[in-house]
Scaffold this active site. Structure first.
Site, short mmCIF file in Angstrom:
data_model
loop_
_atom_site.label_atom_id
_atom_site.label_comp_id
_atom_site.label_asym_id
_atom_site.label_seq_id
_atom_site.Cartn_x
_atom_site.Cartn_y
_atom_site.Cartn_z
N THR A 195 -40.43 27.11 -8.33
CA THR A 195 -40.74 25.76 -7.88
C THR A 195 -41.02 24.99 -9.17
OG1 THR A 195 -43.09 26.21 -7.68
CG2 THR A 195 -41.78 26.53 -5.69
N HIS A 196 -40.60 23.75 -9.22
CA HIS A 196 -40.71 22.94 -10.45
C HIS A 196 -39.97 23.61 -11.61
CE1 HIS A 196 -44.03 20.87 -8.31
NE2 HIS A 196 -44.35 22.11 -7.95
N SER B 248 -14.81 26.33 -26.58
CA SER B 248 -15.02 25.11 -27.36
C SER B 248 -13.99 25.07 -28.47
CB SER B 248 -16.43 25.13 -27.95
OG SER B 248 -16.50 24.29 -29.08
N LYS C 276 -8.12 3.55 2.12
CA LYS C 276 -7.33 4.77 1.97
C LYS C 276 -7.56 5.53 0.68
CE LYS C 276 -4.22 2.85 5.13
NZ LYS C 276 -5.12 1.67 5.14
N LYS D 211 -18.52 29.90 -27.91
CA LYS D 211 -18.85 29.25 -26.64
C LYS D 211 -17.99 29.73 -25.47
CE LYS D 211 -21.33 26.25 -25.91
NZ LYS D 211 -21.23 24.82 -26.20
N ASN E 61 -1.73 -2.58 13.29
CA ASN E 61 -3.19 -2.40 13.29
C ASN E 61 -3.62 -1.17 14.08
OD1 ASN E 61 -3.09 -4.71 11.82
ND2 ASN E 61 -4.01 -6.04 13.37
N SER F 174 0.83 -1.21 0.00
CA SER F 174 0.00 0.00 0.00
C SER F 174 0.86 1.26 0.00
CB SER F 174 -0.91 0.00 1.23
OG SER F 174 -0.15 -0.18 2.41
N GLU G 111 -19.81 22.79 -13.70
CA GLU G 111 -20.19 21.48 -14.26
C GLU G 111 -19.36 20.36 -13.64
OE1 GLU G 111 -20.96 21.35 -18.73
OE2 GLU G 111 -19.97 23.28 -18.45
N TYR H 141 -9.20 -6.69 12.97
CA TYR H 141 -8.62 -6.12 11.75
C TYR H 141 -8.60 -7.15 10.62
CZ TYR H 141 -5.40 -4.26 8.32
OH TYR H 141 -4.85 -3.82 7.15
N1 ARG Z 1 -1.22 -1.30 5.28
C1 ARG Z 1 -2.10 -1.79 6.27
C2 ARG Z 1 -3.45 -1.08 6.17
O1 ARG Z 1 -3.53 -0.18 5.45
C3 ARG Z 1 -1.53 -1.57 7.62
C4 ARG Z 1 -1.99 -2.56 8.65
C5 ARG Z 1 -1.49 -3.89 8.29
N2 ARG Z 1 -1.71 -4.82 9.30
C6 ARG Z 1 -1.52 -6.11 9.10
N3 ARG Z 1 -1.74 -6.88 10.10
N4 ARG Z 1 -1.24 -6.58 7.92
O2 ARG Z 1 -4.40 -1.43 6.78
#
Ligand code: ARG
Length: 468
Positions: free
Chosen positions: A164-165, A286, A334, A292, A119, A32, A299, A326
């Site tokens: 309205t509408h 445009s 993320k 334009k 974790n 990650s 938008e 976890y």
């Molecule tokens: N990269 C992991 C996450 O985003 C971190 C926690 C990982 N924990 C584990 N026991 N593999 O959640």
């Protein structure tokens, strides 16, 4: 130890029990770091607080704490300066930084991870990140609210048709319309603040899931990191991302509001409405049609509401059905979270930069309000004042409007004799209330569109905003 085991043994921080190296695909698939590296500041803050706590309770000695804290600060400086090299083999932001620490300060660095797990570490990082982002979003929201209140103040007496509408309904003050947007944002602000309360709790110390056997001091780390207090339950602390979901939901509602504003700006900037001019610097042309001028910014904001809603659904779905505690699924929280916050901040920034520069075409708004029989309700109310039951008044005015439409005239352009054909109760004073100004001024109560009330609402809004 067999040579096979020595050769193939994983070189990971967690590699002790492994007899072969991670598959190259799996390494990439599970990593990650490419996206979670942006948590590095919070990760380092969390680690420093953890190290200080380990010192306080006597698990690390003073020199060890000092070495770790200095090492982490130096790593932060390197990352800030773009001098840090991230490694996918080290999986995530946490292990990249921990490895760098060990490399930099030697064996002491290996003591940092005592009494914690990635974790509780990642749960802490995200909460710190989300808290900082909420504060930025709230600053941007406040800025936009101030802009809207300024416009409302300036345009309190500017008359436009209210709809309205999407049909012309009754005349309203353009300032009143701006304050409607302001109210929506005010509730958004409150929602972000409320969400912040549930974000600002420290999961640090929950460790992997069950807590730790070391005599840690969770209150201390919570305090060092500016959290209100530690979370209550270790299993819950490392697993639930409901605070992120709540933030996404709050963001979706905000984006829904911005999409509504955007829709109105797009309509108002069209030739058919012509109520406003958007500044050239917020529009694009445009490639084929030279005439334009496209309202791209509103938008796009309207379109980005879809993106944020998508992230909300992604976060809900990532969390759905996960057993305690976890699970790696949570790594998927993320990218949606980062993108939705980036998007929300960009959209708020765009709006607070664009709105002060819009030009109000007051004449066009006024002319539009005159065209749509927007004072028909006022005529009905006038007749009620003269003693007609409302339903009869409604009928009379409907007939008058039909006749005006046939003659392509406004109600105020019908002569008194013509008007009296519909009801004998109509007298000369009717023209006062058929005017747009008369109509708007008569809605003179809390929350009404009379310019006087708009000015008072502006004052109240300014007072509230001045306290932020
Ligand atoms: N990269 C992991 C996450 O985003 C971190 C926690 C990982 N924990 C584990 N026991 N593999 O959640």
């Amino acid at each position: 130890m067999s040579s096979k085991k020595q050769d193939s043994k994983s070189n990971k921080l967690w590699g002790g029990r492994f007899v072969e190296a991670t598959d190259a695909f799996v390494e990439r698939f599970t990593a990650s770091v490419d996206f979670d590296k942006r948590l590095y500041r919070y990760d380092i803050d969390g680690s420093i607080a953890h190290a200080r706590m380990l010192g306080k309770v006597g698990i690390l000695d003073t020199q060890e704490v000092a070495a770790i804290v200095e090492g982490l600060q130096a790593i932060r400086a390197d990352i800030d300066a773009g001098k840090f090299s991230w490694s996918v083999a080290l999986e995530d932001v946490h292990m990249n930084i921990e490895s760098a620490l060990i490399e930099r300060i030697g064996a002491v660095g290996k003591k940092l991870h005592t009494g914690r797990s990635r974790n509780d570490q990642v749960a802490t990082d995200i909460r710190l990140y989300v808290r900082a982002e909420i504060d930025e979003v709230c600053t941007l929201l406040t800025k936009l609210q101030r802009v809207l209140v300024d416009i409302a103040d300036r345009e309190a007496a500017t008359i436009m048709p209210g709809f309205t509408h999407l049909q012309i309904a009754q005349p309203v003050s353009f300032g009143h319309h701006m304050l409607a947007w302001h109210e929506m944002l005010e509730r958004d602000f409150d929602r972000f603040q409320d969400c912040r309360k549930r974000v600002n709790l420290s999961p640090l110390g929950a460790a992997a899931l069950a807590g730790t056997s070391y005599p840690i001091d969770r209150e201390y780390t919570a305090e060092l990191l500016g959290f209100d207090r530690p979370t209550e339950n270790s299993l819950d602390s490392v697993s639930d991302r409901d605070f992120a979901i709540e933030l996404a939901a709050t963001s979706s509602i905000l984006m829904t509001h911005l999409s509504r504003f955007s829709e109105e700006l797009v309509l108002w900037a069209s030739a058919q409405f012509g109520f406003i001019d958007l500044p050239d610097r917020f529009c694009t042309g445009s490639s084929i049609m030279p005439q334009k001028k496209n309202p791209d910014v509103p938008e796009l904001v309207r379109g980005k509401a879809g993106r944020v809603n998508g992230h909300l659904v992604a976060l809900l779905t990532v969390m759905k059905s996960q057993p305690l505690a976890y699970n790696k699924d949570n790594q998927e929280d993320k990218e949606p979270l980062f993108d939705l916050l980036d998007t929300v901040k960009d959209c708020l920034f765009a709006y607070s930069a664009m709105m002060p520069a819009i030009e109000c075409n007051r004449d066009a708004m006024y002319a539009a309000a005159r065209q749509g029989y927007a004072t028909a309700t006022d005529l009905a109310d006038y007749l009620v004042n003269k003693g007609l039951p409302f339903r009869d008044a409604h009928e009379v005015v409907g007939k008058a409007v039909a006749s005006a439409i046939e003659q392509q005239k406004d109600l105020a352009e019908l002569s008194i004799a013509e008007l009296q054909n519909f009801s004998k109760a109509i007298a000369d004073d009717v023209y006062d209330i058929l005017s747009l100004e008369g109509s708007v001024n008569s809605r003179d109560h809390l929350g009404g569109t009379a310019p006087k009330q708009v000015k008072a609402a502006v004052k109240r809004a300014q007072q509230k905003l001045s306290k932020r």
